[in-house]
Design a protein around this motif. Structure first.
Motif, mmCIF file in Angstrom:
data_model
loop_
_atom_site.group_PDB
_atom_site.id
_atom_site.type_symbol
_atom_site.label_atom_id
_atom_site.label_comp_id
_atom_site.label_asym_id
_atom_site.label_seq_id
_atom_site.Cartn_x
_atom_site.Cartn_y
_atom_site.Cartn_z
ATOM 1 N N UNK A 140 1.533 -11.953 35.817
ATOM 2 C CA UNK A 140 0.220 -11.683 36.390
ATOM 3 C C UNK A 140 -0.514 -10.592 35.623
ATOM 4 N N UNK A 141 -1.798 -10.834 35.385
ATOM 5 C CA UNK A 141 -2.642 -9.808 34.785
ATOM 6 C C UNK A 141 -3.080 -8.831 35.872
ATOM 7 N N UNK A 142 -3.350 -7.574 35.512
ATOM 8 C CA UNK A 142 -3.810 -6.605 36.521
ATOM 9 C C UNK A 142 -5.124 -7.060 37.158
ATOM 10 N N UNK A 143 -5.314 -6.682 38.404
ATOM 11 C CA UNK A 143 -6.540 -7.018 39.122
ATOM 12 C C UNK A 143 -7.673 -6.086 38.715
ATOM 13 N N UNK A 144 -8.928 -6.525 38.853
ATOM 14 C CA UNK A 144 -10.060 -5.629 38.656
ATOM 15 C C UNK A 144 -10.029 -4.514 39.700
ATOM 16 N N UNK A 196 -0.305 -3.950 42.809
ATOM 17 C CA UNK A 196 -1.701 -3.534 42.906
ATOM 18 C C UNK A 196 -2.404 -4.086 44.153
ATOM 19 N N UNK A 197 -1.639 -4.682 45.069
ATOM 20 C CA UNK A 197 -2.222 -5.129 46.341
ATOM 21 C C UNK A 197 -2.643 -3.923 47.168
ATOM 22 N N UNK A 198 -3.829 -4.006 47.777
ATOM 23 C CA UNK A 198 -4.295 -2.994 48.733
ATOM 24 C C UNK A 198 -4.777 -3.715 49.981
ATOM 25 N N UNK A 199 -4.845 -3.000 51.077
ATOM 26 C CA UNK A 199 -5.227 -3.643 52.333
ATOM 27 C C UNK A 199 -6.646 -4.202 52.308
ATOM 28 N N UNK A 217 0.506 -17.162 47.191
ATOM 29 C CA UNK A 217 0.869 -17.225 45.779
ATOM 30 C C UNK A 217 0.162 -16.144 44.967
ATOM 31 N N UNK A 218 -1.082 -15.864 45.311
ATOM 32 C CA UNK A 218 -1.833 -14.836 44.589
ATOM 33 C C UNK A 218 -1.268 -13.443 44.847
ATOM 34 N N UNK A 219 -0.768 -13.210 46.049
ATOM 35 C CA UNK A 219 -0.229 -11.900 46.399
ATOM 36 C C UNK A 219 1.205 -11.699 45.915
ATOM 37 N N UNK A 220 1.878 -12.769 45.580
ATOM 38 C CA UNK A 220 3.279 -12.682 45.178
ATOM 39 C C UNK A 220 3.424 -11.972 43.835
#
Length: 209
Positions: A189-193, A144-147, A181-184
């Motif tokens: 991990x719970x889904x991001x808002x 769920x990472x976005x730029x 660590x947060x991006x790994x």
């Protein structure tokens, strides 16, 4: 005489850029143009003759840093392990911005008329986007990472204040470690808002990864 005048003009230009880099690095981009002129030891008229607008001065002052940022992104993209390449980019960009406070603001600004600056920035963003895609495909970067998350990172990083450049860089390195660590990717991990609306700065990152 013409040769002497050209030499004086070059010296004035270098003094102005040196003063601008020093002030922008420690104070940010809100430094008045007159303060830049005073630090450079030139009159305001000389400053405005060389750099008619603050945008022109900022663009030239940070041209080398922008090329470095582009080089960092390309180096990360060339790494055989996309996740390690991605981590390298995060760490190097944080340190670069820690050394030059004004560069974060310059990087996130639109600068529509500064074509070289904008082109280097766009190239860096494209390289990071491709690197993020590869790291996701390798299962190392969270899906769920976005730029736009890099905008959040830079905004948070801009809040680092320290009594010296060395302390600021040390804090930036610790901050980068937390970010990595947060991006790994992790099964726990719970889904991001939802992705927040960060325009106009979000225009810097036109693509989504």
């Amino acid at each position: 005489m013409p040769h002497t005048l050209r030499s004086d003009a070059r010296d004035n230009r270098e003094r102005i850029l040196h003063a601008a880099r020093a002030l922008f690095a420690t104070e940010g981009l809100d430094v008045p143009m007159r303060e830049v002129a005073r630090r450079a030891g030139v009159g305001p008229a000389t400053l405005y003759r060389r750099f008619p607008t603050k945008q022109a001065l900022v663009t030239e002052a940070f041209a080398e840093q922008m090329r470095t940022c582009r080089s960092v992104a390309d180096e990360g993209l060339a790494h055989p392990d996309p996740w390690l390449g991605f981590c390298f980019v995060i760490e190097e960009v944080c340190e670069l911005h820690a050394r030059d406070r004004g560069f974060t603001e310059a990087f996130m600004s639109a600068f529509p008329d500064a074509m070289d600056f904008a082109a280097d920035r766009a190239g860096a963003v494209r390289a990071i986007a491709e690197l993020a895609r590869r790291a996701k495909d390798a299962g190392r970067l969270r899906r769920d990472f976005v730029l736009d998350d890099l905008i959040l990172m830079l905004m948070a990083h801009r809040g680092i204040h320290a009594p010296s450049t060395a302390a600021r860089v040390a804090a930036a390195r610790r901050f980068a470690a937390f970010v990595v660590q947060a991006f790994s990717a992790s099964a726990e991990q719970a889904p991001l808002p939802p992705v927040p609306l960060l325009a106009p700065p979000a225009r810097v990152f036109e693509g989504r990864s």
